[in-house]
Design a protein around this motif. Structure first.
Motif, mmCIF file in Angstrom:
data_model
loop_
_atom_site.group_PDB
_atom_site.id
_atom_site.type_symbol
_atom_site.label_atom_id
_atom_site.label_comp_id
_atom_site.label_asym_id
_atom_site.label_seq_id
_atom_site.Cartn_x
_atom_site.Cartn_y
_atom_site.Cartn_z
ATOM 1 N N GLY A 128 0.847 -1.191 0.000
ATOM 2 C CA GLY A 128 0.000 0.000 0.000
ATOM 3 C C GLY A 128 0.874 1.229 0.000
ATOM 4 N N SER B 159 4.616 2.612 7.833
ATOM 5 C CA SER B 159 3.953 1.367 8.263
ATOM 6 C C SER B 159 4.326 1.066 9.708
ATOM 7 C CB SER B 159 4.364 0.206 7.361
ATOM 8 O OG SER B 159 4.069 0.522 6.021
ATOM 9 N N GLY C 216 -4.218 0.861 -0.356
ATOM 10 C CA GLY C 216 -3.611 2.184 -0.193
ATOM 11 C C GLY C 216 -3.543 2.967 -1.491
ATOM 12 N N GLY C 217 -2.638 3.948 -1.505
ATOM 13 C CA GLY C 217 -2.513 4.835 -2.653
ATOM 14 C C GLY C 217 -2.113 4.104 -3.925
ATOM 15 N N ALA D 171 2.154 5.326 -0.440
ATOM 16 C CA ALA D 171 2.096 6.400 -1.425
ATOM 17 C C ALA D 171 3.260 6.404 -2.413
ATOM 18 C CB ALA D 171 2.043 7.738 -0.687
ATOM 19 N N LYS D 172 4.324 5.642 -2.123
ATOM 20 C CA LYS D 172 5.503 5.676 -3.010
ATOM 21 C C LYS D 172 5.304 4.695 -4.169
ATOM 22 C CE LYS D 172 8.851 7.155 0.443
ATOM 23 N NZ LYS D 172 9.964 6.760 1.308
ATOM 24 N N GLY E 92 11.065 0.025 4.380
ATOM 25 C CA GLY E 92 9.940 -0.394 3.545
ATOM 26 C C GLY E 92 10.469 -0.886 2.207
ATOM 27 N N PHE F 200 -8.455 16.495 0.859
ATOM 28 C CA PHE F 200 -7.456 15.731 1.628
ATOM 29 C C PHE F 200 -7.432 16.299 3.048
ATOM 30 C CE2 PHE F 200 -3.127 14.550 2.966
ATOM 31 C CZ PHE F 200 -3.107 13.209 2.584
ATOM 32 N N TYR G 10 -5.027 2.723 -6.913
ATOM 33 C CA TYR G 10 -5.818 3.498 -7.891
ATOM 34 C C TYR G 10 -5.234 3.409 -9.305
ATOM 35 C CZ TYR G 10 -7.499 4.899 -3.424
ATOM 36 O OH TYR G 10 -7.986 4.842 -2.140
ATOM 37 N N ASN H 111 4.046 -3.885 3.483
ATOM 38 C CA ASN H 111 4.610 -2.531 3.403
ATOM 39 C C ASN H 111 3.582 -1.569 2.818
ATOM 40 O OD1 ASN H 111 6.216 -0.600 1.102
ATOM 41 N ND2 ASN H 111 6.679 -0.320 3.258
ATOM 42 N N GLU I 46 -2.948 8.614 9.161
ATOM 43 C CA GLU I 46 -2.641 9.757 10.049
ATOM 44 C C GLU I 46 -3.922 10.512 10.404
ATOM 45 O OE1 GLU I 46 -1.261 9.141 7.081
ATOM 46 O OE2 GLU I 46 0.935 9.318 7.169
ATOM 47 N N PRO J 52 0.715 1.639 4.325
ATOM 48 C CA PRO J 52 -0.605 1.711 4.938
ATOM 49 C C PRO J 52 -1.725 1.606 3.896
ATOM 50 C CG PRO J 52 0.815 3.500 5.697
ATOM 51 C CD PRO J 52 1.536 2.833 4.586
ATOM 52 N N GLY K 32 8.832 3.264 7.092
ATOM 53 C CA GLY K 32 8.769 4.323 8.096
ATOM 54 C C GLY K 32 7.331 4.552 8.553
ATOM 55 N N LEU L 23 -4.508 9.294 -5.872
ATOM 56 C CA LEU L 23 -3.109 9.133 -6.291
ATOM 57 C C LEU L 23 -3.044 8.283 -7.551
ATOM 58 C CD1 LEU L 23 -0.999 8.371 -3.070
ATOM 59 C CD2 LEU L 23 -1.178 10.518 -4.351
ATOM 60 N N VAL M 120 -4.940 6.821 4.475
ATOM 61 C CA VAL M 120 -4.258 7.938 5.143
ATOM 62 C C VAL M 120 -4.497 7.784 6.657
ATOM 63 C CG1 VAL M 120 -3.970 10.447 5.213
ATOM 64 C CG2 VAL M 120 -4.596 9.328 3.084
ATOM 65 N N LEU N 164 -9.310 7.633 -0.078
ATOM 66 C CA LEU N 164 -8.336 7.810 1.014
ATOM 67 C C LEU N 164 -8.252 6.607 1.952
ATOM 68 C CD1 LEU N 164 -8.725 11.607 1.936
ATOM 69 C CD2 LEU N 164 -7.086 10.526 0.405
HETATM 70 N N1 LIG Z 1 -5.273 6.408 -0.572
HETATM 71 C C1 LIG Z 1 -4.227 7.156 -0.206
HETATM 72 N N2 LIG Z 1 -4.085 8.424 -0.661
HETATM 73 C C2 LIG Z 1 -3.042 9.191 -0.269
HETATM 74 N N3 LIG Z 1 -2.069 8.784 0.560
HETATM 75 C C3 LIG Z 1 -2.158 7.528 1.034
HETATM 76 C C4 LIG Z 1 -3.227 6.662 0.676
HETATM 77 N N4 LIG Z 1 -3.026 5.481 1.312
HETATM 78 C C5 LIG Z 1 -1.903 5.608 2.032
HETATM 79 N N5 LIG Z 1 -1.372 6.833 1.881
HETATM 80 C C6 LIG Z 1 -0.172 7.415 2.535
HETATM 81 O O1 LIG Z 1 0.951 6.615 2.273
HETATM 82 C C7 LIG Z 1 1.970 7.048 3.181
HETATM 83 C C8 LIG Z 1 2.968 5.955 3.404
HETATM 84 O O2 LIG Z 1 3.482 5.482 2.176
HETATM 85 P P1 LIG Z 1 4.937 4.840 2.030
HETATM 86 O O3 LIG Z 1 5.984 5.878 2.280
HETATM 87 O O4 LIG Z 1 4.955 4.165 0.706
HETATM 88 O O5 LIG Z 1 4.950 3.757 3.213
HETATM 89 P P2 LIG Z 1 6.156 3.305 4.154
HETATM 90 O O6 LIG Z 1 6.799 4.540 4.743
HETATM 91 O O7 LIG Z 1 5.526 2.438 5.181
HETATM 92 O O8 LIG Z 1 7.101 2.561 3.263
HETATM 93 C C9 LIG Z 1 1.229 7.463 4.446
HETATM 94 O O9 LIG Z 1 1.655 8.762 4.807
HETATM 95 C C10 LIG Z 1 -0.254 7.434 4.042
HETATM 96 O O10 LIG Z 1 -0.976 8.571 4.485
#
Ligand SMILES: Nc1ncnc2c1ncn2[C@@H]1O[C@H](COP(=O)(O)OP(=O)(O)O)[C@@H](O)[C@H]1O
Ligand SMILES: O=C(OP(=O)(O)O)[C@H](O)COP(=O)(O)O
Length: 399
Positions: free
Chosen positions: A198, A359, A223-224, A200-201, A379, A276, A227, A320, A327, A322, A357, A241, A325, A297
């Motif tokens: 999941g 997760s 997660g992001g 955002a990266k 991650g 957002f 989509y 790996n 937070e 979330p 970080g 995203l 969002v 989200l």
């Molecule tokens: N649907 C979403 N839209 C925007 N941001 C998202 C969504 N799902 C998860 N996120 C964001 O993804 C971020 C973490 O992503 P990432 O850096 O890839 O994870 P990690 O640090 O665990 O490797 C979180 O700040 C979370 O808010």
């Protein structure tokens, strides 16, 4: 860890200035306070070993993804007090990572003292792996220590290139223990083996998925990241995203998963918002049916159950990123539910490895850290290691 890589126990740091690459890329709130100090705490044993030997430590890290120049919100000055609290002593801070101030502070550092340098990514040379820049950093210390597991998959100036300037280059305790723990699963994972992705990266991690297809039985995407998959299949994703240039790649990936017999599981419903923000208007729609101007989200309740069923039946779980969002309280239910399923599967005998970080921050925040097998500070680094790749940050330490 490779037998040709030494750790900090192989050296005495007495009278030495150790230049230590740490991953202090920690989450900050809107007032720039550290909201989860896992990555700072994780580096403390290495720093203490250096100080106990009678050495001094010069800490270098990145924070966030600045665009190659100074940006106040990414200054490491914001984390000084968190480092002091974790370490139990005052530290010095240099407002630059190279240049005369950094050199002066490093030169004046006495035994038992710690200096934190400003964000390495304020120079574009860092991510480019520029040799001159690495050489300027290297001048600050006598010995190089890499304890930044979370950034070990990056071949950057401070994580890899710099090592060639040192005779003494060693891994820190965190780097070593992360690799040892990940290796417990690598190649001897009990099946069914499920990866949950999941976050955002997307651009980075979407490429890793392909290589994970050879390892896992189930691949859950939330997660992001999800989509881009929904859009590639012709769905509507509003302003969620998106990694536009990976749409064709994602379709290929779906076909490859099918050909390899990997069960690829995508969200079926999505919590959407018109902004957002925690207090935005919310709705629940089927995935791929997000109206214009709205963004996904979090995963919805049907998806939580769908993902949970597969997680529940798994014997090895690698997670790996979330599910939403987390937070914001309005969009944390998917991440909490998945953490609960992972904890339950762990209780009945599965090995669960959670990394990243954010997760790690999420499982900490919701109280699951002690209910999963292992929480990694990395991650992308964990995922790349689990593909069987030698991480550049580790390879650079080899004798
Ligand atoms: N649907 C979403 N839209 C925007 N941001 C998202 C969504 N799902 C998860 N996120 C964001 O993804 C971020 C973490 O992503 P990432 O850096 O890839 O994870 P990690 O640090 O665990 O490797 C979180 O700040 C979370 O808010
Ligand atoms: O937070 C990090 O990685 P992660 O989000 O995969 O856990 C590391 O600090 C690496 O950061 P980067 O992905 O900006 O190179």
């Amino acid at each position: 860890m490779s037998s040709t890589v030494k750790n900090v126990d192989s050296l005495s740091f007495a009278g030495k200035k150790a230049l230590v690459r740490v991953d202090f890329n920690v989450p900050l709130d809107e007032n720039f306070a550290v909201t989860d100090d896992t990555r700072i705490q994780a580096a403390i044993p290495t720093i203490k070993k250096i100080l106990k030997d009678g050495g001094s430590a010069i800490l270098m890290s990145h924070l966030g993804r600045p665009k190659g120049g100074p940006e106040d919100k990414y200054s490491l000055k914001h984390i000084v007090s968190a480092v002091e609290a974790a370490l139990g002593q005052k530290i010095k801070f240099a407002g630059d990572c190279i240049g005369s101030d950094a050199a002066k502070l490093a030169a004046g550092l006495g035994s038992g003292e710690v200096l934190l340098l400003e964000n390495l990514r304020f120079y574009k040379e860092e991510e480019k792996g520029d040799k001159d820049f690495a050489g300027k950093l290297a001048k600050l210390g006598d010995v190089y220590v890499n304890d930044a597991f979370g950034t070990a998959h990056r071949a950057h100036a401070s994580t890899a290139v710099i090592a060639e300037f040192f005779k003494d280059k060693v891994a820190g305790y965190l780097m070593e223990s992360e690799l040892t723990n990940a290796d417990k699963v690598l190649d001897k994972a009990e099946r069914p083996y499920t990866a949950v992705m999941g976050g955002a990266k997307i651009a980075d991690k979407i490429l890793i998925i392909e290589r994970l297809l050879d390892k896992v039985d189930n691949l859950i995407i939330g997660g992001g990241m999800s989509y881009t998959f929904a859009k590639a299949q012709g769905g509507k994703i509003g302003t969620s995203l998106l990694e536009e240039d990976k749409l064709d790649y994602v379709l290929e990936l779906m076909q490859k998963a099918k050909a390899k017999g990997v069960n690829l599981i995508l969200p079926v419903d999505t919590v959407i918002a018109d902004a957002f923000a925690n207090d935005a208007h919310q709705d629940l729609v089927s995935s791929g049916e997000i109206p214009d101007g709205w963004m996904g989200l979090d995963i919805g309740p049907k998806t939580r159950e769908l993902f949970g069923k597969t997680i529940w039946d798994s014997k090895t779980i690698l997670w790996n990123g979330p599910m939403g969002v987390f937070e914001m309280e309005s969009f944390n239910k998917g991440t909490i539910a998945i953490a609960e399923y992972v904890a339950q599967a762990t209780q009945k005998g599965a090995f669960s490895l959670i990394g990243g970080g954010d997760s790690a921050a999420a499982v900490n925040k919701f109280g699951f850290t002690d209910h999963v097998s292992y929480v990694s500070t990395g991650g992308g680094a964990l995922l790349e290691h689990m593909e069987g790749k030698v991480l550049p940050g580790v390879a650079a330490l080899a004798e």
